[in-house]
Design an enzyme around this catalytic site. Structure first.
Site, PDB file in Angstrom:
ATOM      1  CE  LYS A   1      29.110  43.662  24.262  1.00 24.76           C
ATOM      2  NZ  LYS A   1      28.086  42.616  24.381  1.00 24.76           N
TER       3      LYS A   1
ATOM      4  CG  ASP B   1      37.467  43.052  39.359  1.00 24.50           C
ATOM      5  OD1 ASP B   1      37.577  42.141  40.200  1.00 24.50           O
ATOM      6  OD2 ASP B   1      37.235  44.235  39.671  1.00 24.50           O
TER       7      ASP B   1
ATOM      8  CG  ASP C   1      27.586  39.702  25.940  1.00 23.11           C
ATOM      9  OD1 ASP C   1      28.594  39.288  25.324  1.00 23.11           O
ATOM     10  OD2 ASP C   1      26.728  40.419  25.408  1.00 23.11           O
TER      11      ASP C   1
ATOM     12  CE1 TYR D   1      37.610  48.067  36.691  1.00 21.46           C
ATOM     13  CE2 TYR D   1      38.995  46.655  38.005  1.00 21.46           C
ATOM     14  CZ  TYR D   1      37.766  46.985  37.516  1.00 21.46           C
ATOM     15  OH  TYR D   1      36.678  46.228  37.858  1.00 21.46           O
TER      16      TYR D   1
END
Ligand code: NAD
Length: 337
Positions: free
Chosen positions: A171, A229, A205, A124
């Site tokens: 991740k 987010d 995930d 972002y």
């Protein structure tokens, strides 16, 4: 003690929610000196911008703002008020609690999560470009300074609010350098809290699946911007959605408290909208000010009125208006003090 607070009513349902929230917060007995600052649609017409400089100056002066939702103007030319505030005041931490409430329909009854999201970098950061006509690149920025800062905020929040465990979401198995640095930074900060606040990490995930299956196992989650987010919306969905989801944007020198929902223009001026999310944002503000007892009284009053199900707004299956709900909450606070 009287606190100077910048109050931004905002657009659509914002002004009536702000009025309702003000009454509830004043019901705690704490003194507030409200610096009322208009921003949004109205000031586009009168001042040519939805975010006049005087609003930012007011927040710099008071250090704290309570803000209603602001309609994002259609078309270009105006910067987003939320992005503008975040950048001008370096509001680096976005904090969103998600807690189940009796009386709010959802799939779970036992969720009590706080999502702490890094607010300034990651994908972002806005660094992207086209590579020829058929490809584009967005650059993911992760720094040790910003990652440690958000991790420390998550641990300090946990200490202040009686939380027991922080989970870092990442991740790093795939993005070994960027998310690896985020995870390493969280691990470094966690070492300072060993024996006081627990620490673990989850791949994003797997985190989403775990939250859907066993949300009660988690406490405070610290996330880089993009995952935060997504995961914070997932968490809001676990407890009944937008009408009851409060939020905070925190910086070193200023903090802005606001609901997650938008300005819901179709309900504007009808005394219909649910003020819960803004009232609970006000409770977060009280916690930030160190007024933990008052914050808990507000939260308890909201939960009790909603659990009774008598004086609640139409989104929660009732017939009460914004004002009537807020008055019921304020009356309950008086009763508890
Ligand atoms: P919204 O959150 O305003 O509305 C989505 C749905 O939730 C609607 O059905 C609405 O009626 C309902 N809803 C929202 N808040 C409610 C409340 N307090 N009580 C009862 N029902 C409620 O989202 P939107 O329609 O996508 O956005 C409307 C405007 O708000 C847009 O201009 C958007 O850009 C802006 N917005 C602002 C913020 C902010 O200022 N932080 C956040 C989100 C959206």
């Amino acid at each position: 003690m009287t606190y100077a607070i910048t109050l931004i009513p905002g657009d659509g349902i914002g002004p009536e929610l702000a009025e309702a929230t003000r009454g509830v917060l004043e019901g705690t007995g704490i003194g507030f000196e409200w610096d009322l600052q208009q921003a949004g649609e109205a000031t586009i017409a009168t001042e040519g911008t939805p975010l006049p400089e005087r609003v930012i100056e007011s927040i710099r002066r008071t250090g704290i703002a309570l803000k209603g939702p602001i309609t994002t103007p259609v078309g270009s030319g105006f910067r987003s008020v939320n992005v503008g505030l975040r950048q001008a005041l370096d509001l680096y931490a976005n904090v969103r609690p998600a807690r189940s409430m009796v009386g709010v329909e959802s799939r779970y009854t036992n969720v009590d999560l706080v999502i702490v999201r890094e607010n300034t970098e990651d994908l972002y950061a806005g660094i992207e470009h086209r590579v020829g006509p058929d490809a584009a690149e967005s650059i993911k920025i992760i720094t040790r300074a910003a990652s440690q800062r958000i991790a420390r905020y998550a641990f300090e929040y946990s200490v202040r609010n009686g939380r027991s465990r922080v989970t870092a979401v990442h991740k790093a198995n795939i993005m070994k350098l960027s998310d690896g640095l985020f995870l390493e930074s969280c691990q470094q900060v966690a070492a300072d809290y060993a024996g006081r606040i627990g620490f673990e990490d989850r791949i994003v995930d797997n985190m989403c699946m775990q939250l859907v299956q066993k949300p009660e196992l988690y406490d405070v989650l610290v996330c880089p911007n993009l995952y935060g987010d997504i995961v914070s919306d997932l968490a809001a969905g676990l407890v009944g959605g937008l009408g009851v989801a409060p939020g905070a944007n925190i910086g070193e020198n200023a903090a802005v408290f606001e609901p997650v929902h938008g300005s819901a223009p179709k309900y504007a001026g009808q005394n219909k909208a649910n003020p819960t999310a803004l009232i609970l944002s006000g409770a977060l503000m009280l916690r930030h000010l160190g007024e933990t007892d008052a914050a808990e009284r507000v939260e308890t009053a909201v939960r009790e009125v909603i659990a009774e199900g008598i004086t609640v707004t139409s989104d929660l299956g009732g017939t009460a208006g914004t004002r009537e709900f807020a008055a019921a909450v304020a009356a309950r606070i008086h009763g508890a003090s």
